[in-house]
Scaffold this motif. Structure first.
Motif, PDB file in Angstrom:
ATOM      1  N   VAL A  38       0.857  -1.187   0.000  1.00  0.00           N
ATOM      2  CA  VAL A  38       0.000   0.000   0.000  1.00  0.00           C
ATOM      3  C   VAL A  38       0.891   1.234   0.000  1.00  0.00           C
ATOM      4  O   VAL A  38       1.637   1.485   0.947  1.00  0.00           O
ATOM      5  CB  VAL A  38      -0.937   0.018   1.227  1.00  0.00           C
ATOM      6  N   ALA A  39       0.836   2.009  -1.080  1.00  0.00           N
ATOM      7  CA  ALA A  39       1.679   3.205  -1.208  1.00  0.00           C
ATOM      8  C   ALA A  39       0.969   4.446  -0.679  1.00  0.00           C
ATOM      9  O   ALA A  39       1.609   5.346  -0.132  1.00  0.00           O
ATOM     10  CB  ALA A  39       2.069   3.420  -2.669  1.00  0.00           C
ATOM     11  N   VAL A  40      -0.350   4.500  -0.855  1.00  0.00           N
ATOM     12  CA  VAL A  40      -1.153   5.633  -0.388  1.00  0.00           C
ATOM     13  C   VAL A  40      -2.381   5.085   0.306  1.00  0.00           C
ATOM     14  O   VAL A  40      -3.073   4.220  -0.239  1.00  0.00           O
ATOM     15  CB  VAL A  40      -1.557   6.551  -1.562  1.00  0.00           C
ATOM     16  N   ARG A  41      -2.659   5.600   1.503  1.00  0.00           N
ATOM     17  CA  ARG A  41      -3.742   5.052   2.325  1.00  0.00           C
ATOM     18  C   ARG A  41      -4.818   6.097   2.592  1.00  0.00           C
ATOM     19  O   ARG A  41      -4.641   7.014   3.403  1.00  0.00           O
ATOM     20  CB  ARG A  41      -3.195   4.578   3.677  1.00  0.00           C
ATOM     21  N   ASP A  42      -5.912   6.018   1.882  1.00  0.00           N
ATOM     22  CA  ASP A  42      -7.140   6.760   2.217  1.00  0.00           C
ATOM     23  C   ASP A  42      -6.903   8.248   2.428  1.00  0.00           C
ATOM     24  O   ASP A  42      -7.333   8.830   3.430  1.00  0.00           O
ATOM     25  CB  ASP A  42      -7.799   6.149   3.453  1.00  0.00           C
ATOM     26  N   LEU A  43      -6.231   8.892   1.484  1.00  0.00           N
ATOM     27  CA  LEU A  43      -5.970  10.327   1.571  1.00  0.00           C
ATOM     28  C   LEU A  43      -7.211  11.134   1.214  1.00  0.00           C
ATOM     29  O   LEU A  43      -7.916  10.829   0.243  1.00  0.00           O
ATOM     30  CB  LEU A  43      -4.848  10.730   0.616  1.00  0.00           C
ATOM     31  N   THR A  44      -7.464  12.181   1.984  1.00  0.00           N
ATOM     32  CA  THR A  44      -8.541  13.121   1.694  1.00  0.00           C
ATOM     33  C   THR A  44      -8.013  14.531   1.926  1.00  0.00           C
ATOM     34  O   THR A  44      -7.512  14.842   3.005  1.00  0.00           O
ATOM     35  CB  THR A  44      -9.756  12.876   2.598  1.00  0.00           C
ATOM     36  N   PHE A  45      -8.093  15.385   0.905  1.00  0.00           N
ATOM     37  CA  PHE A  45      -7.702  16.786   1.059  1.00  0.00           C
ATOM     38  C   PHE A  45      -8.246  17.606  -0.110  1.00  0.00           C
ATOM     39  O   PHE A  45      -8.678  17.062  -1.127  1.00  0.00           O
ATOM     40  CB  PHE A  45      -6.178  16.946   1.151  1.00  0.00           C
ATOM     41  N   GLN A  46      -8.252  18.920   0.074  1.00  0.00           N
ATOM     42  CA  GLN A  46      -8.645  19.853  -0.971  1.00  0.00           C
ATOM     43  C   GLN A  46      -7.591  20.947  -1.064  1.00  0.00           C
ATOM     44  O   GLN A  46      -6.990  21.333  -0.063  1.00  0.00           O
ATOM     45  CB  GLN A  46     -10.014  20.504  -0.678  1.00  0.00           C
ATOM     46  N   ILE A  47      -7.382  21.457  -2.266  1.00  0.00           N
ATOM     47  CA  ILE A  47      -6.455  22.569  -2.480  1.00  0.00           C
ATOM     48  C   ILE A  47      -7.197  23.648  -3.245  1.00  0.00           C
ATOM     49  O   ILE A  47      -7.782  23.395  -4.296  1.00  0.00           O
ATOM     50  CB  ILE A  47      -5.203  22.119  -3.251  1.00  0.00           C
ATOM     51  N   GLY A  48      -7.168  24.861  -2.697  1.00  0.00           N
ATOM     52  CA  GLY A  48      -7.885  25.973  -3.303  1.00  0.00           C
ATOM     53  C   GLY A  48      -7.097  26.650  -4.406  1.00  0.00           C
ATOM     54  O   GLY A  48      -5.863  26.539  -4.489  1.00  0.00           O
ATOM     55  N   GLU A  49      -7.800  27.384  -5.253  1.00  0.00           N
ATOM     56  CA  GLU A  49      -7.159  28.094  -6.360  1.00  0.00           C
ATOM     57  C   GLU A  49      -6.162  29.116  -5.811  1.00  0.00           C
ATOM     58  O   GLU A  49      -6.446  29.866  -4.881  1.00  0.00           O
ATOM     59  CB  GLU A  49      -8.211  28.798  -7.199  1.00  0.00           C
ATOM     60  N   GLY A  50      -4.955  29.123  -6.371  1.00  0.00           N
ATOM     61  CA  GLY A  50      -3.937  30.087  -5.977  1.00  0.00           C
ATOM     62  C   GLY A  50      -3.113  29.695  -4.769  1.00  0.00           C
ATOM     63  O   GLY A  50      -2.197  30.425  -4.379  1.00  0.00           O
ATOM     64  N   GLU A  51      -3.388  28.535  -4.166  1.00  0.00           N
ATOM     65  CA  GLU A  51      -2.590  28.101  -3.024  1.00  0.00           C
ATOM     66  C   GLU A  51      -1.239  27.556  -3.488  1.00  0.00           C
ATOM     67  O   GLU A  51      -1.113  27.023  -4.591  1.00  0.00           O
ATOM     68  CB  GLU A  51      -3.310  26.992  -2.248  1.00  0.00           C
TER      69      GLU A  51
END
Length: 333
Positions: A38-51
């Motif tokens: 398992v390389a990535v486990r249940d990731l949750t995130f958001q990135i806003g415009e211009g960040e």
């Protein structure tokens, strides 16, 4: 507006086993035993415009795998991704015009061709018209100085020149998002400083959204207001640099130089006071102690000549985060 939305993202790889015998490699062709990693486990995130977001983690944590899934190079085992409203797996051609990508250890340029030829190929791939292409060359010659080596074969470029050339290649179609995987790796101090300044301008003046992976904490401190930390494929922290410092509990520092050896009095609010000659170093929690009250107390120790204040170094903050997570002392976000 969130331009990147990731929900419950997971990526597993099959690692095929080779039999341990004289003909193990041949026998493995007929018996395909494997284990799952398992390389990535249940990731949750958001990135806003211009960040501009720093994406940190030790080697093998899953950073590059995440970027490859965001750009459609890899498909997730489960979970969903949208970038500018598109699915990278189902609508990669539509999405391709919206992002640029730079891998610090791998070039997207043609090794034996002059740089100009690589750009011309990319121009045709992205269907960039001649007028926009000329504007691109003028803009990034001014910003990145690519004009001085446009006629040079890529294999003859210095590492600093190649990184600038690769960054320009990622911008040829004027994308709104940049995925940067170790863009300053291997660069000398001068080249790193120039690259950071360029990325700062792209983010602040051109409003590019940037997701940056790096092991250089100077990159993070100069460019990023927000940091996401990943380890063993899972998110362990997401916040501002100040929030990370507060969560990990590292003290701030004041170093005070006196005319003579200070007459130190107890400070209930300080974590630690050390004296060496005519200098005193005070470690304190700035969330519990006000600097004016601390300086007023220290001023009673003797005649002050100089005061220097410093926050914990980013390197130490990240080291503590990894250590706390490994020891099971850090609550995963």
């Amino acid at each position: 507006m969130n331009v990147i939305v990731v929900k419950e993202l997971r990526k597993e790889f099959k690692i095929y086993k080779t039999k341990k015998s004289r003909f193990g490699a041949v026998l493995s062709l007929f018996s395909r035993e494997y284990e799952r990693k398992v390389a990535v486990r249940d990731l949750t995130f958001q990135i806003g415009e211009g960040e501009c977001v720093g994406y940190l983690g030790p080697n093998g944590a899953g950073k590059s795998t995440t970027i490859k899934m965001l750009s459609g190079i890899l498909h997730p085992t489960s979970g969903t991704i949208t970038v500018m409203g598109y699915s990278p797996q189902e609508e990669r051609k539509k999405l391709a015009r919206q992002f640029g990508i730079v891998f610090g250890q791998r070039t997207q340029l043609w090794w034996d061709l002059p740089l100009r030829d690589s750009y011309d190929i990319l121009r045709q791939m992205y269907k960039v018209d001649q007028r926009s292409y000329r504007q691109f060359l003028d803009r990034y010659d001014h910003l990145l100085g690519i004009g001085e080596f446009l006629e040079t074969p890529v294999r003859k470029l210095s590492l600093g020149q190649r990184m600038r050339a690769d960054l320009a290649a990622a911008l040829i179609h004027d994308p709104r998002i940049l995925f940067l995987d170790e863009p300053t790796i291997g660069l000398d101090v001068v080249a790193k400083k120039r690259m950071r300044e360029i990325l700062k301008e792209l983010n602040e003046k051109q409003k590019k959204t940037i997701l940056l992976t790096t092991h250089d904490m100077d990159d993070i401190e100069y460019l990023c207001d927000r940091v996401m930390v990943i380890n063993h494929g899972k998110m362990i922290m997401d916040g501002t640099l100040g929030e990370l410092q507060k969560m990990i509990g590292l003290p701030s520092m004041i170093r005070v130089k006196f005319k003579d050896r200070p007459r130190v009095k107890p400070l209930d609010l300080s974590e630690k006071v050390t004296v060496q000659g005519d200098e005193a170093t005070i470690l304190y929690d700035r969330h519990k102690t006000s600097v004016p009250s601390l300086l007023a107390a220290v001023g009673e120790w003797g005649e002050l000549l100089d005061i220097q204040m410093a926050e914990p170094e980013m390197e130490e903050i990240i080291r503590r985060i990894y250590q706390s997570e490994s020891d099971g002392l850090l609550k995963t976000v």
